[in-house]
Design a protein around this motif. Structure first.
Motif, PDB file in Angstrom:
ATOM      1  N   VAL A  47       0.365  -1.356  -0.109  1.00 51.63           N
ATOM      2  CA  VAL A  47       0.345  -0.021   0.188  1.00 51.63           C
ATOM      3  C   VAL A  47       0.998   0.891  -0.161  1.00 51.63           C
ATOM      4  O   VAL A  47       0.225   2.412  -0.615  1.00 51.63           O
ATOM      5  CB  VAL A  47      -1.107   0.352   0.916  1.00 51.63           C
ATOM      6  CG1 VAL A  47      -0.267  -0.219   2.189  1.00 51.63           C
ATOM      7  CG2 VAL A  47      -2.081   1.291   1.120  1.00 51.63           C
ATOM      8  N   TYR A  48       2.275   1.904   0.189  1.00 46.41           N
ATOM      9  CA  TYR A  48       2.584   2.381   0.811  1.00 46.41           C
ATOM     10  C   TYR A  48       3.552   3.102  -0.801  1.00 46.41           C
ATOM     11  O   TYR A  48       3.716   4.380  -1.229  1.00 46.41           O
ATOM     12  CB  TYR A  48       4.436   2.198   1.256  1.00 46.41           C
ATOM     13  CG  TYR A  48       3.331   2.236   3.302  1.00 46.41           C
ATOM     14  CD1 TYR A  48       2.963   3.052   4.042  1.00 46.41           C
ATOM     15  CD2 TYR A  48       3.549   1.171   3.919  1.00 46.41           C
ATOM     16  CE1 TYR A  48       2.541   3.300   4.791  1.00 46.41           C
ATOM     17  CE2 TYR A  48       2.780   1.034   5.484  1.00 46.41           C
ATOM     18  CZ  TYR A  48       2.466   1.663   5.447  1.00 46.41           C
ATOM     19  OH  TYR A  48       1.215   1.962   6.918  1.00 46.41           O
ATOM     20  N   LYS A  49       3.752   2.060  -1.652  1.00 43.14           N
ATOM     21  CA  LYS A  49       4.009   1.972  -2.844  1.00 43.14           C
ATOM     22  C   LYS A  49       2.998   2.404  -3.582  1.00 43.14           C
ATOM     23  O   LYS A  49       3.186   3.297  -5.272  1.00 43.14           O
ATOM     24  CB  LYS A  49       5.004   0.403  -3.998  1.00 43.14           C
ATOM     25  CG  LYS A  49       5.868   0.398  -2.483  1.00 43.14           C
ATOM     26  CD  LYS A  49       6.534  -0.916  -3.717  1.00 43.14           C
ATOM     27  CE  LYS A  49       7.675  -1.392  -2.160  1.00 43.14           C
ATOM     28  NZ  LYS A  49       8.027  -2.493  -3.486  1.00 43.14           N
ATOM     29  N   ASN A  50       0.834   2.090  -3.691  1.00 43.13           N
ATOM     30  CA  ASN A  50       0.587   2.430  -5.147  1.00 43.13           C
ATOM     31  C   ASN A  50      -0.926   2.620  -3.994  1.00 43.13           C
ATOM     32  O   ASN A  50      -1.634   3.206  -4.347  1.00 43.13           O
ATOM     33  CB  ASN A  50       0.259   0.497  -5.352  1.00 43.13           C
ATOM     34  CG  ASN A  50      -0.292  -0.474  -3.714  1.00 43.13           C
ATOM     35  OD1 ASN A  50      -0.946  -0.104  -3.170  1.00 43.13           O
ATOM     36  ND2 ASN A  50      -0.359  -1.614  -4.730  1.00 43.13           N
ATOM     37  N   SER A  51      -0.686   2.995  -3.034  1.00 43.51           N
ATOM     38  CA  SER A  51      -1.885   4.092  -1.914  1.00 43.51           C
ATOM     39  C   SER A  51      -3.073   2.637  -1.879  1.00 43.51           C
ATOM     40  O   SER A  51      -4.277   4.073  -2.661  1.00 43.51           O
ATOM     41  CB  SER A  51      -2.058   5.101  -2.826  1.00 43.51           C
ATOM     42  OG  SER A  51      -0.406   5.838  -2.944  1.00 43.51           O
ATOM     43  N   GLY A  52      -3.190   1.908  -2.706  1.00 47.62           N
ATOM     44  CA  GLY A  52      -4.010   0.949  -2.823  1.00 47.62           C
ATOM     45  C   GLY A  52      -4.738   0.929  -3.849  1.00 47.62           C
ATOM     46  O   GLY A  52      -5.769  -0.383  -4.391  1.00 47.62           O
ATOM     47  N   SER A  53      -4.132   0.897  -5.287  1.00 44.59           N
ATOM     48  CA  SER A  53      -3.687   1.058  -6.547  1.00 44.59           C
ATOM     49  C   SER A  53      -3.829  -0.151  -6.318  1.00 44.59           C
ATOM     50  O   SER A  53      -2.139  -0.426  -7.262  1.00 44.59           O
ATOM     51  CB  SER A  53      -3.831   2.412  -7.318  1.00 44.59           C
ATOM     52  OG  SER A  53      -3.543   1.509  -9.105  1.00 44.59           O
ATOM     53  N   ILE A  54      -4.145  -1.791  -7.051  1.00 44.84           N
ATOM     54  CA  ILE A  54      -3.823  -2.642  -7.929  1.00 44.84           C
ATOM     55  C   ILE A  54      -2.995  -2.592  -9.012  1.00 44.84           C
ATOM     56  O   ILE A  54      -2.998  -3.048  -9.863  1.00 44.84           O
ATOM     57  CB  ILE A  54      -5.221  -3.854  -7.425  1.00 44.84           C
ATOM     58  CG1 ILE A  54      -5.313  -4.177  -5.907  1.00 44.84           C
ATOM     59  CG2 ILE A  54      -4.555  -4.926  -8.120  1.00 44.84           C
ATOM     60  CD1 ILE A  54      -6.299  -4.718  -5.747  1.00 44.84           C
TER      61      ILE A  54
END
Length: 529
Positions: A175-182
């Motif tokens: 999550v810290y890399k993509n802010s929740g974006s899969i």
């Protein structure tokens, strides 16, 4: 070539017909390209990498066409491989259609058929709990996770930012890399319960909490686009739909296949002659020397069966008797490294049952017209293409003059640090047990300062004699344990990790071994080629 590549890129961005290449009026689909170079790999590549990927794709297809033109399919070695491998493809396809197909529900087939032609852009927020399949599950009950998911849902519906709340609450390690974006996902890429919820959402609609083994997910879909399956033929699409739906019954396949095998053996009235089998066992043991068959130039069990005398009929099925040479012929089609050991009666019977079941599957494949099905013919065509490509490359290599050994050595020394490095490896200490409750209890003891090696000796289900020490091994040897070890510092202890066969492990990283150059002798032929 540049014109072809620009045309291909245009098709990726603005797909109109799904065709990326035409050679001699034969079209090559986007799906076929992605089967060799996965879509995500293509999308991450820069322009030079894309140039090379597409160039390699074109060259491969041209090599296959040239091999056909030169008549490679008539080469005796290639023809024998095609015949033997086509038979094995038919065996596998018979099991697919007669064992797997009845297990797949109409609902799963309909869902795959409905959704596989599009991809969706997915964001998610994961709320884990203490039993989640996470490397470091939070200290939270299942009910507590659900209540927190409901609270976050209310916050999102009141207008708060999804990415902000994801960073604040999500237990997804990325999550810290993509802010929740899969990112973009296609049907079949995620857990069934997750994808059913995601693909049924309207744009901008937030899902209810969706429970998987990882915890509760809040899912938000923000975009959609056609998948590379959008332009395939109806026949190919139905074949892909079946393979996607088959993922939902993967846990049932082994049991169903064993039941199917047992029924086929019973219905075929298979009877073994135990006296003849004992003669084969005795002959095998007599010819063994240091673990290798040696007497009379016998180097595999196929040769042994052909040489042994006074065996008679080994088994009867479907009212016919079969002797050692019949089994020897079929075993001889496999390389000696894959042939079974004949140390005991049970091993022989198991090996011969496999051969009998393959015979039955071939017969069933013919009788049920599986041999003319689209799926079978497609797999045979792919298999033949692979053989022709390998044969054509071998032909080119053999036709070219061999490079001087000093050139090979020079190339190796100039490139060994870049091209010929072995894999990164790790050494770990593993404490594996058969249930999670015991694993959790032992982790508490380890966290209190207990010696992991001593606990592994007393409680471990594997390698207990050396305190659970395992390695060095690479990611290719054991992907899950390697990935878990890669998250640790030296001497650091992992949380409880689910592993194979419903077991659970605690590991400690003992040593991280960086890649080192592979010896020249192991890559000499590759460099020469």
């Amino acid at each position: 070539m540049k014109k072809l590549i620009l045309f291909f890129v245009a098709n990726i961005i603005f797909p109109s017909e799904g065709s990326v290449l035409t050679i001699n009026n034969k079209e090559y689909s986007l799906h076929k390209f992605y089967s060799r170079y996965p879509k995500k790999q293509w999308e991450r590549a820069d322009s030079l990498q894309k140039d090379k990927m597409f160039s390699d794709f074109v060259k491969r297809e041209l090599c296959i066409l040239e091999a056909k033109k030169l008549g490679f399919t008539n080469n005796p070695d290639v023809a024998i491989k095609i015949r033997n491998r086509s038979r094995q493809v038919l065996v596998n396809e018979t099991y697919e259609q007669l064992v797997a197909t009845p297990l797949i529900s109409k609902e799963d087939l309909d869902a795959a058929r409905k959704f596989a032609k599009r991809e969706i852009y997915v964001n998610h927020l994961l709320i884990g709990h203490s039993s989640s399949y996470l490397a470091r599950p939070p200290e939270r009950s299942l009910d507590g996770a659900f209540l927190l998911a409901q609270k976050i849902t209310a916050d999102l519906k009141s207008g708060e930012s999804f990415s902000v709340l994801a960073k604040k609450y999500s237990d997804d390690p990325s999550v810290y890399k993509n802010s929740g974006s899969i990112g973009w996902i296609n049907w079949g890429a995620t857990r069934p319960e997750f994808q059913f919820a995601a693909f049924n959402l309207a744009f901008g609609e937030l899902s209810d909490p969706v429970l998987t083994d990882f915890g509760y997910h809040l899912i938000l879909v923000t975009d959609s686009r056609p998948s590379d399956l959008h332009y395939v033929s109806d026949e190919e699409y139905e074949n892909i739909v079946f393979n996607l739906a088959k993922n939902t019954i993967s846990d049932k396949l082994r049991g169903a296949a064993l039941e199917y095998d047992s029924l086929k053996i019973k219905n075929s009235n298979v009877i073994f002659n135990f006296h003849s089998i004992k003669v084969v066992v005795d002959a095998f043991k007599k010819n063994m020397g240091g673990g290798i068959l040696s007497s009379s130039n016998i180097n595999d069990v196929s040769s042994l069966l052909q040489s042994v005398n006074n065996v008679g009929v080994i088994c009867v099925f479907d009212g016919k008797g079969f002797g050692p040479r019949w089994f020897a012929y079929r075993l001889g089609k496999a390389p000696s490294s894959r042939q079974p050991s004949f140390y005991s009666k049970d091993r022989i019977i198991s090996a011969f049952k496999t051969i009998i079941l393959q015979e039955i599957a071939v017969s069933d494949g013919i009788n049920n017209t599986i041999v003319s099905s689209y799926s079978y013919l497609k797999k045979v065509d792919e298999m033949i293409s692979g053989l022709l490509y390998d044969s054509y490359l071998k032909y080119l290599v053999n036709a070219a003059p061999k490079p001087d050994s000093s050139d090979v050595r020079g190339y190796y020394h100039n490139n060994k640090e870049e091209k010929y490095l072995g894999p990164e490896m790790v050494i770990i200490r593993e404490l594996r047990v058969n249930n999670k409750h015991l694993a959790d209890s032992l982790l508490t003891v380890v966290d209190s300062g207990a010696d992991l090696s001593l606990l592994a000796k007393n409680f471990g289900s594997i390698r207990s004699e050396n305190g659970g020490l395992y390695g060095p091994f690479s990611r290719n040897n054991n992907q899950s344990l390697f990935d878990a070890a890669s998250l640790l510092g030296v001497k650091e202890i992992s949380p409880v990790i689910p592993v194979l066969n419903n077991q659970f492990s605690i590991i400690q990283l003992v040593e991280n071994i960086p890649p080192t150059p592979i010896e020249l002798s192991r890559v000499y032929v590759r460099i020469e080629s």
